[in-house]
Motif scaffolding. Structure first.
Motif, mmCIF file in Angstrom:
data_model
loop_
_atom_site.group_PDB
_atom_site.id
_atom_site.type_symbol
_atom_site.label_atom_id
_atom_site.label_comp_id
_atom_site.label_asym_id
_atom_site.label_seq_id
_atom_site.Cartn_x
_atom_site.Cartn_y
_atom_site.Cartn_z
ATOM 1 N N ALA A 1 -77.586 -27.152 -57.303
ATOM 2 C CA ALA A 1 -78.059 -25.929 -57.964
ATOM 3 C C ALA A 1 -76.929 -25.265 -58.734
ATOM 4 O O ALA A 1 -77.140 -24.753 -59.831
ATOM 5 C CB ALA A 1 -78.640 -24.971 -56.934
ATOM 6 N N TYR A 2 -75.714 -25.289 -58.175
ATOM 7 C CA TYR A 2 -74.584 -24.637 -58.844
ATOM 8 C C TYR A 2 -74.070 -25.449 -60.034
ATOM 9 O O TYR A 2 -73.583 -24.881 -61.012
ATOM 10 C CB TYR A 2 -73.449 -24.368 -57.843
ATOM 11 C CG TYR A 2 -73.637 -23.050 -57.132
ATOM 12 C CD1 TYR A 2 -73.030 -21.888 -57.600
ATOM 13 C CD2 TYR A 2 -74.472 -22.958 -56.022
ATOM 14 C CE1 TYR A 2 -73.237 -20.673 -56.971
ATOM 15 C CE2 TYR A 2 -74.686 -21.749 -55.386
ATOM 16 C CZ TYR A 2 -74.063 -20.612 -55.860
ATOM 17 O OH TYR A 2 -74.283 -19.402 -55.252
ATOM 18 N N PRO B 1 -76.729 -25.966 -63.979
ATOM 19 C CA PRO B 1 -76.713 -25.236 -65.253
ATOM 20 C C PRO B 1 -75.689 -25.768 -66.255
ATOM 21 O O PRO B 1 -75.818 -25.559 -67.451
ATOM 22 C CB PRO B 1 -76.354 -23.795 -64.833
ATOM 23 C CG PRO B 1 -76.806 -23.680 -63.440
ATOM 24 C CD PRO B 1 -76.566 -25.042 -62.835
ATOM 25 N N CYS C 1 -76.881 -21.090 -74.241
ATOM 26 C CA CYS C 1 -77.504 -20.026 -73.426
ATOM 27 C C CYS C 1 -76.758 -19.858 -72.099
ATOM 28 O O CYS C 1 -76.428 -18.734 -71.703
ATOM 29 C CB CYS C 1 -78.973 -20.366 -73.134
ATOM 30 S SG CYS C 1 -80.004 -20.442 -74.598
ATOM 31 N N VAL C 2 -76.492 -20.975 -71.428
ATOM 32 C CA VAL C 2 -75.785 -20.912 -70.147
ATOM 33 C C VAL C 2 -74.365 -20.381 -70.373
ATOM 34 O O VAL C 2 -73.864 -19.558 -69.595
ATOM 35 C CB VAL C 2 -75.748 -22.307 -69.460
ATOM 36 C CG1 VAL C 2 -74.878 -22.277 -68.212
ATOM 37 C CG2 VAL C 2 -77.161 -22.756 -69.098
ATOM 38 N N TYR D 1 -74.307 -16.664 -70.649
ATOM 39 C CA TYR D 1 -74.493 -16.025 -69.342
ATOM 40 C C TYR D 1 -73.194 -16.060 -68.538
ATOM 41 O O TYR D 1 -72.767 -15.052 -67.970
ATOM 42 C CB TYR D 1 -75.617 -16.731 -68.580
ATOM 43 C CG TYR D 1 -75.896 -16.114 -67.224
ATOM 44 C CD1 TYR D 1 -76.638 -14.953 -67.114
ATOM 45 C CD2 TYR D 1 -75.400 -16.691 -66.056
ATOM 46 C CE1 TYR D 1 -76.890 -14.372 -65.873
ATOM 47 C CE2 TYR D 1 -75.640 -16.128 -64.811
ATOM 48 C CZ TYR D 1 -76.392 -14.964 -64.725
ATOM 49 O OH TYR D 1 -76.642 -14.399 -63.498
ATOM 50 N N TYR D 2 -72.564 -17.231 -68.510
ATOM 51 C CA TYR D 2 -71.313 -17.344 -67.747
ATOM 52 C C TYR D 2 -70.189 -16.513 -68.373
ATOM 53 O O TYR D 2 -69.310 -16.015 -67.676
ATOM 54 C CB TYR D 2 -70.891 -18.808 -67.615
ATOM 55 C CG TYR D 2 -71.633 -19.542 -66.524
ATOM 56 C CD1 TYR D 2 -72.152 -18.870 -65.425
ATOM 57 C CD2 TYR D 2 -71.823 -20.918 -66.573
ATOM 58 C CE1 TYR D 2 -72.838 -19.529 -64.429
ATOM 59 C CE2 TYR D 2 -72.513 -21.593 -65.570
ATOM 60 C CZ TYR D 2 -73.019 -20.889 -64.501
ATOM 61 O OH TYR D 2 -73.694 -21.539 -63.510
ATOM 62 N N TYR E 1 -70.643 -13.686 -69.802
ATOM 63 C CA TYR E 1 -70.914 -12.334 -69.305
ATOM 64 C C TYR E 1 -70.400 -12.191 -67.865
ATOM 65 O O TYR E 1 -69.728 -11.212 -67.531
ATOM 66 C CB TYR E 1 -72.417 -12.040 -69.390
ATOM 67 C CG TYR E 1 -72.854 -10.977 -68.434
ATOM 68 C CD1 TYR E 1 -72.566 -9.640 -68.683
ATOM 69 C CD2 TYR E 1 -73.510 -11.308 -67.247
ATOM 70 C CE1 TYR E 1 -72.925 -8.661 -67.789
ATOM 71 C CE2 TYR E 1 -73.873 -10.341 -66.345
ATOM 72 C CZ TYR E 1 -73.573 -9.015 -66.608
ATOM 73 O OH TYR E 1 -73.923 -8.059 -65.720
ATOM 74 N N ARG F 1 -64.058 -5.840 -63.775
ATOM 75 C CA ARG F 1 -64.083 -5.190 -62.455
ATOM 76 C C ARG F 1 -62.709 -5.248 -61.794
ATOM 77 O O ARG F 1 -62.264 -4.288 -61.170
ATOM 78 C CB ARG F 1 -65.124 -5.877 -61.566
ATOM 79 C CG ARG F 1 -66.512 -5.303 -61.761
ATOM 80 C CD ARG F 1 -67.473 -5.912 -60.793
ATOM 81 N NE ARG F 1 -68.829 -5.451 -61.059
ATOM 82 C CZ ARG F 1 -69.921 -6.078 -60.650
ATOM 83 N NH1 ARG F 1 -69.824 -7.200 -59.986
ATOM 84 N NH2 ARG F 1 -71.104 -5.598 -60.903
ATOM 85 N N LEU G 1 -82.563 -22.799 -64.440
ATOM 86 C CA LEU G 1 -81.392 -23.235 -63.668
ATOM 87 C C LEU G 1 -80.580 -22.040 -63.157
ATOM 88 O O LEU G 1 -80.151 -22.021 -62.002
ATOM 89 C CB LEU G 1 -80.505 -24.153 -64.524
ATOM 90 C CG LEU G 1 -81.143 -25.484 -64.936
ATOM 91 C CD1 LEU G 1 -80.257 -26.225 -65.921
ATOM 92 C CD2 LEU G 1 -81.408 -26.357 -63.717
ATOM 93 N N VAL H 1 -79.750 -20.733 -59.297
ATOM 94 C CA VAL H 1 -78.395 -20.513 -58.761
ATOM 95 C C VAL H 1 -78.250 -19.094 -58.210
ATOM 96 O O VAL H 1 -77.764 -18.889 -57.100
ATOM 97 C CB VAL H 1 -77.337 -20.710 -59.872
ATOM 98 C CG1 VAL H 1 -75.956 -20.355 -59.362
ATOM 99 C CG2 VAL H 1 -77.336 -22.133 -60.344
#
Lengths: 209, 391
Positions: A16-17, A20, A189-190, A193-194, A196, A204, B207, B211
């Motif tokens: 799952a990790y 993407p 797209c992925v 997201y990463y 971000y 932070r 996906l 996750v």
């Protein structure tokens, strides 16, 4: 045997990790199952290198504790951002429609060292924090020698890698040109997201030290 | 119908007035049952008026589709009405039950978030592997519960495939409404690779949802948060999310549809649309191009709202897998080559029969989901006009 079984047990989470990153790559480079297996091997090679690097670094510094107790956010933020930039570079610069003509810059680089892309993505996936990785780290912490620690990571890695093999079947979709475009767009797209996630972790860490 | 000078005469199969009336009668009975919601009619005069107006509207539209042969024009008008009615009904329902459109942390924890069909592709993978639904809603028994929405979606999907997107999806109507503004497209074509973007967004979001075990699309990409509900603004992160929702809504649902005169959100971005396209493989209906009639004028390719026709697909006599069966190509085709089709029958089978067979389930689902929304929206507006309050 125990680390291998541990890898098998947590393989679904590991998949799952990694999915993407791996799925867009497999779709984007769909040129037959054999070629996909080669890509997978390069990706896994990079991931193994990431695992072993962490195992070795933790042992060498004598701090066999979960990684990044100091500046964890910054380290993983940078890793996420680097992974994102590599995915974005892949999605944008490997696109046949966006960049026509003689390859230059990043596109030329990707063409000259084709293995660098999957291996790089694998490495950056390997050094990112995920539950299976922490599990392996906790297990390796019990080893008293560097070789024991590295062997633990290697066997754990082998157990989790079994779950990645079916993804190489995506190479069978090579007849469909659209699949490659979809894969590269998905990488963008992925990647966004990463990027971000990475920037958020870094901000932070910097804002709340 | 009088055609504008200079435009080609459209060959359109249609039913006689008598047959159209006869076929509308069952729809009149069905919609009456659906709208009344029981054996007795509502006693509140405002409610009764809104139900009656909706009933008349639905059946006039259905009758006109049959008698004129124009599917797109009438469907589109009703579809846009449905979308506007959804925004009014949904917003007022939230205001009356929850007191606010903003979604608080407490609402999320208590599972008070209404489930929306756009989330369905993203809950499947985590559902299989973790046996949990990664959505802060309730499984059964509440407004727009997860169970009821999935059952509704499954039934409509098996019957209609991606026709869901042009006959039921209350978000698509907003996109379609804006795409009808303006006389001609300011942007004539889009690069072909861009039409693959919904598939890429689908893969990425499925996906990443698996996750993160959270509905990534709802949290970051849903343009319709701008006109329905969105998280209450409590920190900088939510401000960023809200800006993103509004930007996506303005860009994909307002500006691009106006410039393209096509459904940009549905055709170039929506991951649910890509997922729903797969259902076109199992449904009994599709749209075909009769090659013997086709003159290769390209009008259908240029005007397809969801980019579901290409020169190649027309040459092959088919639409792409993304076809929403909206009826646009059927309406505009000057030679009557584009037509609704029942799989397994010949392309030369009666165009009227195929169209009527498709229209019945499509219109029943549209009425079942949209009828109540339109009726409630009319009731709310009537209340506002007569009492000064929608509640």
């Amino acid at each position: 045997m125990q680390p291998f079984l541990l890898g098998l047990a947590s393989g679904a989470t590991c998949l799952a990790y990694c999915a993407p990153v791996l799925v867009p790559l497999m779709l984007g480079e769909a040129r037959g199952v054999r070629r996909s297996l080669l890509l997978l091997a390069q990706f896994l090679g990079g991931r193994l290198a990431g695992y072993l690097l962490f195992g070795f670094a933790a042992w060498a510094t004598g701090r066999l504790a979960p990684p990044g107790t100091a500046h964890r956010g910054l380290a993983f933020g940078i890793a996420y951002a680097a992974l994102a930039l590599l995915l974005l570079a892949y999605g944008v610069f490997r696109s046949p429609t966006v960049c026509a003509g003689e390859p230059r810059g990043v596109r030329a680089l990707l063409r000259r060292w084709p293995a660098a892309l999957p291996a790089g993505l694998g490495f950056l996936t390997g050094v990112n924090l995920c539950p299976p990785f922490l599990l392996a780290f906790a297990g390796a912490a019990d080893s008293t020698s560097v070789w024991g620690s590295l062997l633990f990571f290697a066997l754990f890695f082998a157990g989790t890698s079994v779950f990645m093999v079916p993804l190489s079947l995506a190479g069978g979709l090579r007849r469909f040109h659209a699949v490659r475009i979809v894969g590269r767009l998905a990488a963008v797209c992925v990647g966004l997201y990463y990027l971000y996630v990475g920037v958020l972790l870094i901000v932070r860490e910097v804002a709340v030290p | 119908m009088t055609e504008a000078p200079g435009r080609p005469q459209v060959v359109r199969p249609r039913l006689t007035a008598g047959k159209s009336v006869l076929l509308t009668v069952p729809m009149m009975l069905l919609t009456a049952m659906l709208l009344a919601g029981g054996p007795a009619l509502p006693t509140d005069p405002l409610l009764l008026t809104s139900v009656a107006v909706t009933w008349v509207l639905l059946n006039v539209v259905f009758f006109r589709m049959l008698s004129t042969g124009r599917v797109f024009a009438y469907r589109s008008a009703l579809f846009v009405t449905l979308a506007v009615a959804f925004v009014i009904t949904f917003s007022t329902a939230l205001l009356s039950t929850r007191g606010s459109l903003a979604l608080s942390d407490s609402d999320i924890v208590q599972g008070k978030t209404p489930f929306c069909h756009l989330v369905i592709p993203f809950v499947i993978v985590p559902g299989i592997f973790t046996r949990t639904i990664i959505f802060p809603g309730t499984l059964v028994g509440t407004f727009a519960s997860i169970g009821s929405m999935i059952v509704l979606w499954l039934g409509a999907t098996l019957a209609l495939g991606r026709a869901w997107c042009s006959w039921i999806c209350f978000y698509g109507g907003l996109d379609e409404g804006f795409s009808k503004l303006g006389k001609r497209p300011r942007i004539a074509t889009v690069p072909r690779w861009l039409t693959h973007l919904p598939w890429a967004v689908l893969i990425a979001v499925v996906l990443l949802s698996a996750v993160s075990l959270s509905p990534v699309y709802c949290e970051w990409l849903c343009p319709f948060k701008a006109v329905t509900e969105a998280p209450a603004i409590t920190n900088a992160l939510v401000i960023f999310q809200t800006v993103l929702f509004v930007t996506l809504f303005v860009a994909l649902v307002v500006v691009l549809p106006v410039l393209l005169k096509r459904r940009a959100q549905c055709g170039l971005f929506c991951p649910f649309a890509a997922f729903q396209s797969l259902a076109n493989r199992v449904t009994a209906f599709d749209v075909r191009i009769d090659r013997e009639r086709c003159t290769d004028c390209g009008l259908c390719v240029r005007t397809c709202p969801t980019f579901s026709l290409t020169e190649d697909s027309v040459r092959a006599g088919r639409t792409l897998i993304t076809c929403t069966m909206c009826g646009r190509c059927v309406d505009v085709c000057p030679s009557g080559a584009a037509r609704y089709h029942v799989k397994g029958t010949g392309i030369n089978a009666s165009a009227n029969a195929a169209r009527t067979l498709f229209l019945f389930p499509a219109f029943v689902f549209m009425s079942a989901i949209g009828g109540g929304m339109i009726s409630t929206a009319i009731w709310r507006l009537l209340r506002l006009a007569t009492t000064g309050s929608m509640f």
